[in-house]
Design a protein around this motif. Structure first.
Motif, short mmCIF file in Angstrom:
data_model
loop_
_atom_site.label_atom_id
_atom_site.label_comp_id
_atom_site.label_asym_id
_atom_site.label_seq_id
_atom_site.Cartn_x
_atom_site.Cartn_y
_atom_site.Cartn_z
N ILE A 28 17.95 0.49 -6.13
CA ILE A 28 16.53 0.48 -6.48
C ILE A 28 15.72 -0.21 -5.38
N ALA A 29 16.31 -0.30 -4.21
CA ALA A 29 15.63 -0.94 -3.08
C ALA A 29 14.38 -0.16 -2.70
N THR A 30 13.41 -0.85 -2.15
CA THR A 30 12.15 -0.23 -1.74
C THR A 30 12.38 0.80 -0.64
N ARG A 31 11.69 1.92 -0.75
CA ARG A 31 11.79 2.98 0.25
C ARG A 31 10.48 3.05 1.04
N PRO A 32 10.55 2.90 2.34
CA PRO A 32 9.31 2.98 3.14
C PRO A 32 8.69 4.37 3.00
N MET A 33 7.39 4.41 2.73
CA MET A 33 6.73 5.68 2.42
C MET A 33 5.90 6.24 3.57
N GLY A 34 6.00 5.65 4.75
CA GLY A 34 5.27 6.18 5.89
C GLY A 34 5.77 5.55 7.17
N VAL A 35 5.15 5.94 8.27
CA VAL A 35 5.56 5.47 9.60
C VAL A 35 4.72 4.27 10.01
N ASP A 36 5.38 3.20 10.40
CA ASP A 36 4.70 2.07 11.03
C ASP A 36 4.78 2.32 12.53
N TRP A 37 3.75 2.95 13.06
CA TRP A 37 3.80 3.37 14.46
C TRP A 37 3.89 2.19 15.42
N SER A 38 3.46 1.01 14.98
CA SER A 38 3.54 -0.16 15.84
C SER A 38 4.98 -0.58 16.10
N LYS A 39 5.89 -0.13 15.23
CA LYS A 39 7.30 -0.50 15.37
C LYS A 39 8.14 0.61 16.01
N VAL A 40 7.52 1.75 16.32
CA VAL A 40 8.24 2.79 17.05
C VAL A 40 8.36 2.35 18.50
N ARG A 41 9.57 2.36 19.03
CA ARG A 41 9.83 1.78 20.34
C ARG A 41 9.25 2.63 21.47
N ALA A 42 8.90 1.97 22.55
CA ALA A 42 8.33 2.66 23.71
C ALA A 42 9.29 3.72 24.25
N ASP A 43 10.60 3.42 24.24
CA ASP A 43 11.55 4.39 24.78
C ASP A 43 11.63 5.64 23.91
N GLN A 44 11.31 5.52 22.61
CA GLN A 44 11.29 6.71 21.76
C GLN A 44 10.15 7.63 22.15
#
Length: 257
Positions: free
Chosen positions: A220-236
């Motif tokens: 029943i853990a929380t599921r992230p419902m969207g993208v936190d673009w600030s945490k997407v890495r530069a190399d990605q």
């Protein structure tokens, strides 16, 4: 094989468990092909796929998403034979399009065998190219894993592709908070619950299928419902050709919502 994963260094705690599992798979001789830096293929992957297919969630699914790795080829084959439409990402997301669709009806008309189409080489050749927004709502999602707990915690190979894809689909409404999330692994890849490092962008699993059993996690853990673009890495952004454009489209969508 060097005992450093391709994406080592991003999270040392996760690196430790990945390296332990890759080493144990090779020591036991149950990996099929290379294990290091991979979602490892394993002996019994077809049996794990069978276990997963016994769930009511699988049986009722019309659309199935899987990761593109060899370990999940038996899942794609089974889905196609059960007349499910299969969606899978481009391996490593290195093309200018992110996704592919395998429609069993179209494959049959084209006389393309399901066994061929379900392989990484086969779906790249015979799959229909799609943008994320063109993927229809998904009834069942399978992700690749290196280490998994019975509580539904998961560690992948370290690239961050699966979590990013899932977050994108959730923000677009293609995957919801109740869409089943599953994986298939060798039983060696099961680890204690406290061995898995859970981060804010990680999605818990509902089902874990091994060559021995099916585990219903009850998470029943929380599921992230969207993208936190600030945490997407530069190399990605550097290595995934379509990602910057997709980010701009999604941020524009948020602004107009």
């Amino acid at each position: 094989m060097s005992e450093q994963g391709r994406w080592a260094g991003r999270n040392p705690a996760k690196d430790i468990i990945r390296h332990t599992i890759w080493r144990e798979l090779e020591t036991a001789g149950v990996n099929v092909g290379p294990a290091w830096s991979m979602i490892p293929n394993f002996s019994g992957a077809d049996v794990a796929a069978w276990h997963l297919a016994q769930t009511d969630a699988w049986k009722s699914a019309r659309t199935v998403k899987t990761n593109p790795d060899h370990a999940q080829t038996p899942i794609r084959i089974r889905a196609l034979y059960e007349d499910k439409v299969v969606y899978t990402p481009v391996p490593y997301l290195t093309k200018d399009f992110p996704y592919l669709r395998l429609d069993p009806a179209k494959l049959t008309v084209a006389e393309i065998s399901f066994e061929l189409a379900a392989t990484p080489q086969g779906f790249m050749t015979h799959g229909e190219r799609l943008e994320f927004e063109e993927v229809e709502p998904l009834d069942f999602c399978v992700v690749g894993s290196v280490a998994v707990s019975r509580a539904g915690g998961r560690t992948g190979k370290g690239a961050g592709f699966a979590d990013l894809e899932t977050a994108i689909f959730r923000e677009l409404g293609i995957v919801t908070a109740t869409t089943p999330m599953a994986t298939s692994i060798h039983s060696i890849q099961l680890v204690p619950d406290d061995a898995i490092v859970i981060e804010s962008h990680d999605s818990p699993l509902d089902f874990v299928a091994t060559e021995r059993e099916l585990i219903t996690t009850g998470s029943i853990a929380t599921r992230p419902m969207g993208v936190d673009w600030s945490k997407v890495r530069a190399d990605q952004f550097e290595t995934i050709p379509f990602l910057t454009n997709l980010r701009d489209r999604m941020l524009s969508r948020r602004a107009s919502a």
